[in-house]
Design a protein around this motif. Structure first.
Motif, PDB file in Angstrom:
ATOM      1  N   LEU A   1     -34.714 -28.602 -42.587  1.00 56.82           N
ATOM      2  CA  LEU A   1     -34.702 -27.983 -43.917  1.00 56.82           C
ATOM      3  C   LEU A   1     -35.657 -26.788 -43.977  1.00 56.82           C
ATOM      4  O   LEU A   1     -35.340 -25.763 -44.587  1.00 56.82           O
ATOM      5  CB  LEU A   1     -35.057 -29.013 -44.987  1.00 56.82           C
ATOM      6  CG  LEU A   1     -33.996 -30.082 -45.252  1.00 56.82           C
ATOM      7  CD1 LEU A   1     -34.542 -31.162 -46.178  1.00 56.82           C
ATOM      8  CD2 LEU A   1     -32.735 -29.461 -45.827  1.00 56.82           C
ATOM      9  N   LEU A   2     -36.818 -26.905 -43.376  1.00 58.34           N
ATOM     10  CA  LEU A   2     -37.752 -25.771 -43.346  1.00 58.34           C
ATOM     11  C   LEU A   2     -37.148 -24.581 -42.607  1.00 58.34           C
ATOM     12  O   LEU A   2     -37.287 -23.428 -43.038  1.00 58.34           O
ATOM     13  CB  LEU A   2     -39.069 -26.178 -42.677  1.00 58.34           C
ATOM     14  CG  LEU A   2     -40.027 -27.020 -43.495  1.00 58.34           C
ATOM     15  CD1 LEU A   2     -41.261 -27.375 -42.665  1.00 58.34           C
ATOM     16  CD2 LEU A   2     -40.454 -26.297 -44.759  1.00 58.34           C
TER      17      LEU A   2
ATOM     18  N   ARG B   1     -34.502 -23.004 -44.794  1.00 62.39           N
ATOM     19  CA  ARG B   1     -35.155 -22.256 -45.881  1.00 62.39           C
ATOM     20  C   ARG B   1     -35.680 -20.923 -45.357  1.00 62.39           C
ATOM     21  O   ARG B   1     -35.494 -19.876 -45.996  1.00 62.39           O
ATOM     22  CB  ARG B   1     -36.303 -23.090 -46.448  1.00 62.39           C
ATOM     23  CG  ARG B   1     -37.087 -22.397 -47.521  1.00 62.39           C
ATOM     24  CD  ARG B   1     -38.151 -23.340 -48.093  1.00 62.39           C
ATOM     25  NE  ARG B   1     -39.173 -22.567 -48.732  1.00 62.39           N
ATOM     26  CZ  ARG B   1     -40.444 -22.532 -48.378  1.00 62.39           C
ATOM     27  NH1 ARG B   1     -40.850 -23.291 -47.382  1.00 62.39           N
ATOM     28  NH2 ARG B   1     -41.298 -21.794 -49.005  1.00 62.39           N
ATOM     29  N   ARG B   2     -36.320 -20.938 -44.183  1.00 65.10           N
ATOM     30  CA  ARG B   2     -36.834 -19.708 -43.599  1.00 65.10           C
ATOM     31  C   ARG B   2     -35.696 -18.727 -43.317  1.00 65.10           C
ATOM     32  O   ARG B   2     -35.795 -17.546 -43.620  1.00 65.10           O
ATOM     33  CB  ARG B   2     -37.584 -20.032 -42.302  1.00 65.10           C
ATOM     34  CG  ARG B   2     -38.216 -18.795 -41.654  1.00 65.10           C
ATOM     35  CD  ARG B   2     -38.676 -19.040 -40.246  1.00 65.10           C
ATOM     36  NE  ARG B   2     -37.536 -19.348 -39.387  1.00 65.10           N
ATOM     37  CZ  ARG B   2     -37.393 -20.450 -38.674  1.00 65.10           C
ATOM     38  NH1 ARG B   2     -38.328 -21.362 -38.669  1.00 65.10           N
ATOM     39  NH2 ARG B   2     -36.321 -20.650 -37.928  1.00 65.10           N
TER      40      ARG B   2
ATOM     41  N   MET C   1     -32.819 -18.555 -44.802  1.00 63.19           N
ATOM     42  CA  MET C   1     -32.277 -18.064 -46.065  1.00 63.19           C
ATOM     43  C   MET C   1     -33.187 -16.983 -46.646  1.00 63.19           C
ATOM     44  O   MET C   1     -32.719 -15.952 -47.118  1.00 63.19           O
ATOM     45  CB  MET C   1     -32.143 -19.214 -47.074  1.00 63.19           C
ATOM     46  CG  MET C   1     -31.447 -18.805 -48.364  1.00 63.19           C
ATOM     47  SD  MET C   1     -31.382 -20.098 -49.614  1.00 63.19           S
ATOM     48  CE  MET C   1     -30.839 -21.511 -48.719  1.00 63.19           C
ATOM     49  N   ILE C   2     -34.476 -17.187 -46.585  1.00 61.88           N
ATOM     50  CA  ILE C   2     -35.425 -16.208 -47.124  1.00 61.88           C
ATOM     51  C   ILE C   2     -35.365 -14.906 -46.339  1.00 61.88           C
ATOM     52  O   ILE C   2     -35.496 -13.823 -46.907  1.00 61.88           O
ATOM     53  CB  ILE C   2     -36.857 -16.799 -47.100  1.00 61.88           C
ATOM     54  CG1 ILE C   2     -36.973 -17.910 -48.136  1.00 61.88           C
ATOM     55  CG2 ILE C   2     -37.906 -15.725 -47.358  1.00 61.88           C
ATOM     56  CD1 ILE C   2     -38.274 -18.692 -48.051  1.00 61.88           C
TER      57      ILE C   2
END
Length: 129
Positions: A110-111, A114-115, A117-118
């Motif tokens: 998940l991290l 998220r990275r 996506m950012i």
């Protein structure tokens, strides 16, 4: 290949050397000798040009190969001992440990998502000029 039973060493000592250091040099253990021989592509090409040259023979007769093969029995013993130790390990509530490990792996995924996506250009804040 084996170890020589005796050899000759010439040690030149001056008056500045500490007696304890000289004693350690004479009676201490010698540093191990490790071969830095690496067979490279140009060496292979040159060997192929020489009539009667056998590349496999060169590798098998090298000191590096000798050192590697000499370590095999000790490494096999170490693997056997570690496998025996691993079999003796008992983990209480192993299912809880497996569950926790799965949660940690999911958290890491998940991290990373998220990275990613950012970092996409569409999700960045516009720069002021």
């Amino acid at each position: 290949r084996g170890l020589d039973e005796k050899g000759t060493v010439i040690l030149m000592i001056d008056s500045k050397m500490d007696p304890a250091t000289a004693k350690l040099m004479l009676r201490g253990q010698s540093d191990p000798l490790y071969s830095e021989f690496y067979l490279t592509y140009p060496m292979l090409v040159n060997m192929m040009r020489v009539e009667g040259a056998n590349v496999e023979d060169l590798i098998m007769r090298s000191y590096r190969q000798f050192q590697s093969e000499k370590q095999i029995p000790a490494l096999e013993d170490k693997v056997r001992r570690l496998e025996e130790e691993m079999q003796e390990i008992v983990i209480d509530d192993e299912h809880l440990v497996e569950s926790y490990s799965g949660i940690l792996e999911q958290y890491a995924r998940l991290l990373a998502a998220r990275r990613d996506m950012i970092m996409q250009p569409a999700n960045r804040e516009p720069r002021e000029r």
